[in-house]
Design a protein around this motif. Structure first.
Motif, PDB file in Angstrom:
ATOM      1  N   ILE A 198     -20.845  14.304  17.184  1.00  0.00           N
ATOM      2  CA  ILE A 198     -21.035  12.923  17.159  1.00  0.00           C
ATOM      3  C   ILE A 198     -19.659  12.326  16.870  1.00  0.00           C
ATOM      4  O   ILE A 198     -19.439  11.036  17.245  1.00  0.00           O
ATOM      5  CB  ILE A 198     -22.086  12.446  15.922  1.00  0.00           C
ATOM      6  N   ALA A 199     -18.801  12.756  16.021  1.00  0.00           N
ATOM      7  CA  ALA A 199     -17.469  12.206  15.659  1.00  0.00           C
ATOM      8  C   ALA A 199     -16.663  12.012  17.074  1.00  0.00           C
ATOM      9  O   ALA A 199     -16.103  11.147  17.435  1.00  0.00           O
ATOM     10  CB  ALA A 199     -16.745  13.007  14.566  1.00  0.00           C
ATOM     11  N   LYS A 200     -16.503  13.023  17.832  1.00  0.00           N
ATOM     12  CA  LYS A 200     -15.985  13.021  18.995  1.00  0.00           C
ATOM     13  C   LYS A 200     -16.434  11.967  20.137  1.00  0.00           C
ATOM     14  O   LYS A 200     -15.594  11.206  20.556  1.00  0.00           O
ATOM     15  CB  LYS A 200     -15.900  14.631  19.885  1.00  0.00           C
ATOM     16  N   ALA A 201     -17.518  11.778  20.351  1.00  0.00           N
ATOM     17  CA  ALA A 201     -18.236  10.712  21.152  1.00  0.00           C
ATOM     18  C   ALA A 201     -18.022   9.435  20.542  1.00  0.00           C
ATOM     19  O   ALA A 201     -17.688   8.336  21.307  1.00  0.00           O
ATOM     20  CB  ALA A 201     -19.742  10.913  21.052  1.00  0.00           C
ATOM     21  N   MET A 202     -18.056   9.061  19.215  1.00  0.00           N
ATOM     22  CA  MET A 202     -18.015   7.824  18.498  1.00  0.00           C
ATOM     23  C   MET A 202     -16.578   7.384  18.697  1.00  0.00           C
ATOM     24  O   MET A 202     -15.958   6.133  18.927  1.00  0.00           O
ATOM     25  CB  MET A 202     -18.381   7.989  17.056  1.00  0.00           C
ATOM     26  N   ILE A 203     -15.480   8.376  18.499  1.00  0.00           N
ATOM     27  CA  ILE A 203     -14.102   8.010  18.578  1.00  0.00           C
ATOM     28  C   ILE A 203     -13.817   7.877  20.139  1.00  0.00           C
ATOM     29  O   ILE A 203     -12.861   6.694  20.315  1.00  0.00           O
ATOM     30  CB  ILE A 203     -13.212   9.062  17.849  1.00  0.00           C
ATOM     31  N   ALA A 204     -14.319   8.513  20.764  1.00  0.00           N
ATOM     32  CA  ALA A 204     -13.984   8.266  22.440  1.00  0.00           C
ATOM     33  C   ALA A 204     -14.563   6.951  22.773  1.00  0.00           C
ATOM     34  O   ALA A 204     -13.957   5.925  23.582  1.00  0.00           O
ATOM     35  CB  ALA A 204     -14.355   9.492  23.217  1.00  0.00           C
ATOM     36  N   ALA A 205     -15.742   6.737  22.297  1.00  0.00           N
ATOM     37  CA  ALA A 205     -16.551   5.434  22.874  1.00  0.00           C
ATOM     38  C   ALA A 205     -15.793   4.195  21.978  1.00  0.00           C
ATOM     39  O   ALA A 205     -15.339   3.004  22.794  1.00  0.00           O
ATOM     40  CB  ALA A 205     -17.977   5.327  22.497  1.00  0.00           C
ATOM     41  N   GLY A 206     -15.187   4.293  20.828  1.00  0.00           N
ATOM     42  CA  GLY A 206     -14.556   3.272  20.244  1.00  0.00           C
ATOM     43  C   GLY A 206     -13.316   3.044  20.749  1.00  0.00           C
ATOM     44  O   GLY A 206     -12.706   1.685  20.832  1.00  0.00           O
ATOM     45  N   ALA A 265     -19.645   6.506   6.069  1.00  0.00           N
ATOM     46  CA  ALA A 265     -19.818   6.093   7.679  1.00  0.00           C
ATOM     47  C   ALA A 265     -20.418   4.845   7.734  1.00  0.00           C
ATOM     48  O   ALA A 265     -20.292   3.906   8.597  1.00  0.00           O
ATOM     49  CB  ALA A 265     -20.250   7.365   8.685  1.00  0.00           C
ATOM     50  N   ALA A 266     -21.694   4.881   7.013  1.00  0.00           N
ATOM     51  CA  ALA A 266     -22.748   3.445   6.999  1.00  0.00           C
ATOM     52  C   ALA A 266     -21.574   2.253   6.418  1.00  0.00           C
ATOM     53  O   ALA A 266     -22.195   1.060   7.236  1.00  0.00           O
ATOM     54  CB  ALA A 266     -23.855   3.783   6.087  1.00  0.00           C
ATOM     55  N   PHE A 267     -21.157   2.512   5.528  1.00  0.00           N
ATOM     56  CA  PHE A 267     -20.252   1.395   5.055  1.00  0.00           C
ATOM     57  C   PHE A 267     -19.240   0.780   5.883  1.00  0.00           C
ATOM     58  O   PHE A 267     -19.275  -0.251   6.280  1.00  0.00           O
ATOM     59  CB  PHE A 267     -19.420   1.739   3.696  1.00  0.00           C
ATOM     60  N   ASP A 268     -18.456   1.838   6.706  1.00  0.00           N
ATOM     61  CA  ASP A 268     -17.330   1.404   7.605  1.00  0.00           C
ATOM     62  C   ASP A 268     -18.221   0.967   8.711  1.00  0.00           C
ATOM     63  O   ASP A 268     -17.643  -0.030   9.554  1.00  0.00           O
ATOM     64  CB  ASP A 268     -16.642   2.515   7.984  1.00  0.00           C
ATOM     65  N   LEU A 269     -19.413   1.257   9.172  1.00  0.00           N
ATOM     66  CA  LEU A 269     -19.981   0.693  10.570  1.00  0.00           C
ATOM     67  C   LEU A 269     -20.597  -0.887  10.150  1.00  0.00           C
ATOM     68  O   LEU A 269     -20.391  -1.380  11.216  1.00  0.00           O
ATOM     69  CB  LEU A 269     -21.200   1.576  10.890  1.00  0.00           C
ATOM     70  N   GLY A 279     -22.317  22.266  14.425  1.00  0.00           N
ATOM     71  CA  GLY A 279     -21.333  21.598  14.734  1.00  0.00           C
ATOM     72  C   GLY A 279     -21.718  19.885  15.257  1.00  0.00           C
ATOM     73  O   GLY A 279     -20.914  19.438  15.993  1.00  0.00           O
ATOM     74  N   GLU A 280     -23.037  19.620  14.799  1.00  0.00           N
ATOM     75  CA  GLU A 280     -23.372  18.221  15.286  1.00  0.00           C
ATOM     76  C   GLU A 280     -22.511  17.018  14.803  1.00  0.00           C
ATOM     77  O   GLU A 280     -22.280  16.278  15.626  1.00  0.00           O
ATOM     78  CB  GLU A 280     -24.779  18.245  14.884  1.00  0.00           C
ATOM     79  N   PRO A 281     -22.058  17.084  13.590  1.00  0.00           N
ATOM     80  CA  PRO A 281     -21.235  16.025  13.060  1.00  0.00           C
ATOM     81  C   PRO A 281     -19.883  15.907  14.052  1.00  0.00           C
ATOM     82  O   PRO A 281     -19.601  14.634  14.263  1.00  0.00           O
ATOM     83  CB  PRO A 281     -20.880  16.484  11.561  1.00  0.00           C
ATOM     84  N   GLN A 282     -19.451  17.179  14.373  1.00  0.00           N
ATOM     85  CA  GLN A 282     -18.118  17.051  15.088  1.00  0.00           C
ATOM     86  C   GLN A 282     -18.529  16.477  16.597  1.00  0.00           C
ATOM     87  O   GLN A 282     -17.555  15.691  17.010  1.00  0.00           O
ATOM     88  CB  GLN A 282     -17.629  18.307  15.249  1.00  0.00           C
ATOM     89  N   ARG A 341     -14.659   8.805  12.229  1.00  0.00           N
ATOM     90  CA  ARG A 341     -13.700   9.654  11.324  1.00  0.00           C
ATOM     91  C   ARG A 341     -14.366  10.163  10.165  1.00  0.00           C
ATOM     92  O   ARG A 341     -14.130  11.165   9.706  1.00  0.00           O
ATOM     93  CB  ARG A 341     -12.288   8.690  10.839  1.00  0.00           C
ATOM     94  N   ARG A 342     -15.653   9.450   9.711  1.00  0.00           N
ATOM     95  CA  ARG A 342     -16.267   9.802   8.459  1.00  0.00           C
ATOM     96  C   ARG A 342     -17.145  11.033   8.779  1.00  0.00           C
ATOM     97  O   ARG A 342     -17.277  12.060   8.076  1.00  0.00           O
ATOM     98  CB  ARG A 342     -17.132   8.811   7.988  1.00  0.00           C
ATOM     99  N   PHE A 343     -17.674  10.989  10.276  1.00  0.00           N
ATOM    100  CA  PHE A 343     -18.412  12.028  10.821  1.00  0.00           C
ATOM    101  C   PHE A 343     -17.527  13.189  10.808  1.00  0.00           C
ATOM    102  O   PHE A 343     -17.824  14.603  10.555  1.00  0.00           O
ATOM    103  CB  PHE A 343     -19.059  11.623  12.076  1.00  0.00           C
ATOM    104  N   GLN A 344     -16.318  12.989  11.210  1.00  0.00           N
ATOM    105  CA  GLN A 344     -15.414  14.141  11.499  1.00  0.00           C
ATOM    106  C   GLN A 344     -15.093  14.883  10.159  1.00  0.00           C
ATOM    107  O   GLN A 344     -14.608  16.059  10.312  1.00  0.00           O
ATOM    108  CB  GLN A 344     -13.863  13.461  12.317  1.00  0.00           C
ATOM    109  N   SER A 345     -15.013  14.075   9.264  1.00  0.00           N
ATOM    110  CA  SER A 345     -14.543  14.714   7.608  1.00  0.00           C
ATOM    111  C   SER A 345     -15.738  15.518   7.127  1.00  0.00           C
ATOM    112  O   SER A 345     -15.416  16.479   6.310  1.00  0.00           O
ATOM    113  CB  SER A 345     -14.169  13.718   7.031  1.00  0.00           C
ATOM    114  N   MET A 346     -16.809  15.712   7.917  1.00  0.00           N
ATOM    115  CA  MET A 346     -17.828  16.430   7.238  1.00  0.00           C
ATOM    116  C   MET A 346     -17.828  17.853   7.782  1.00  0.00           C
ATOM    117  O   MET A 346     -18.446  19.029   7.245  1.00  0.00           O
ATOM    118  CB  MET A 346     -19.224  16.159   7.991  1.00  0.00           C
ATOM    119  N   GLY A 347     -16.700  18.203   8.751  1.00  0.00           N
ATOM    120  CA  GLY A 347     -16.378  19.466   8.932  1.00  0.00           C
ATOM    121  C   GLY A 347     -17.586  20.328   9.954  1.00  0.00           C
ATOM    122  O   GLY A 347     -18.228  19.584  10.506  1.00  0.00           O
TER     123      GLY A 347
END
Length: 303
Positions: A181-189, A98-102, A176-179, A165-171
């Motif tokens: 974060i993933a939901k908020a990041m994808i929605a904001a993106g 996720a850090a690399f993609d960011l 459920g904190e990664p999910q 999507r990287r956070f989403q893959s954490m399961g």
């Protein structure tokens, strides 16, 4: 006299009855027929206008606010100070991805100097599993977003989606904190990308670039660099092969050993060196072939 009067009224009765019937018919005809077409044509039009206005205004009323969504990301990173440090090894790898993609690519050129530095620092904090620094940096994103141009918003949106999507893959780790974060990041993106559709359309014809990241070093892959790397790998493979052949051609009887233990040690060392250089030869050949194919692919996309 009475007979004359009766005869007079009997002669008038048909006439009055005739005109009374015509008047009633005329009256019923007058009220049965609409007085004006205005009452039947124009009332539906205001309803249609109100419906059209409601339909046109409804998308705007439900359009998400990017700053609100970015604040939701900041709230999602409000975690215990050692949360990232306690992640399992596989989830730490997802966090590094996720850090690399960011921060991949020319982040400062695409997002601007201020946002680029913030994303690089945030990426570094994820790589170091620094939860507190991550939270403090993410809290600055809503303020920075207010000053961004359309193209910078689009670039930030794509990076947030990819990292989300990287956070989403954490399961479902922890609560459920990664999910979240993933939901908020994808929605904001997606909201940032939608708010700058014209900028995204302009940037689509840009040439696609591939980057390799080695710590702080980022190297852009081009067809020429891929071919140069293939040549270097081929030369290194030849050297490894020659060294392996030289070691293999050394006869065991040409050297003198103090005892059998030294002989066994020498044979073990010889086998290890042969395995090392033959493996190096194989890896060099595979790398050269892969770089040649990558160069061909990049050249075809460029053309």
């Amino acid at each position: 006299m009475a007979s004359a009067s009766l005869q007079f009224w009997s002669s008038i009765a048909p006439i009055s009855h005739h005109y009374t019937h015509q008047f009633a018919s005329l009256t019923s005809l007058k009220f049965a027929t609409p007085i004006s077409s205005t009452n039947t044509i124009y009332p539906p039009k205001p309803l249609a206008v109100r419906f059209a206005l409601t339909e046109s205004d409804s998308p705007k009323s439900i359009e998400p606010d990017p700053q609100t969504l970015l604040q939701e990301i900041a709230d999602g990173f409000d975690l215990p100070p050692d949360y990232f440090a306690q992640l399992p090894r596989d989830l730490r790898l997802d966090l590094n991805d996720a850090a690399f993609d960011l921060s991949n690519g020319p982040v400062s050129d695409e997002c601007g100097q201020e946002l680029g530095e913030a994303l690089l620092n945030l990426s570094r904090a994820w790589e170091l599993a620094d939860t507190s620094t991550s939270h403090s940096l993410v809290k600055k994103l809503p303020l920075i977003e207010a000053n961004l141009t359309g193209s910078a918003k689009s670039a930030l949106g794509k990076r947030l989606i990819s990292a989300g999507r990287r956070f989403q893959s954490m399961g479902l780790y922890g609560q459920g904190e990664p999910q979240k974060i993933a939901k908020a990041m994808i929605a904001a993106g997606r909201a940032l990308s939608a708010s700058s559709t014209s900028a995204v359309t302009v940037e689509q014809p840009k040439e696609e670039t591939r980057m390799l990241k080695f710590g702080e070093l980022q190297v852009e892959i081009t067809p020429d660099k891929a071919n140069i790397g293939a040549v270097i790998g081929f030369v290194f493979g030849i050297l490894s092969w020659e060294i392996a052949q030289g070691i293999q051609n050394i006869p065991d009887s040409s050297l003198q050993y103090a005892n059998d233990n030294a002989l066994l040690l020498a044979k073990s060392l010889k086998g290890a060196l042969l395995a090392l250089f033959y493996s190096s030869t194989f890896l060099s050949a595979s790398t050269s072939v892969g770089l040649v194919l990558l160069g061909i692919q990049l050249k075809s996309k460029k053309n």
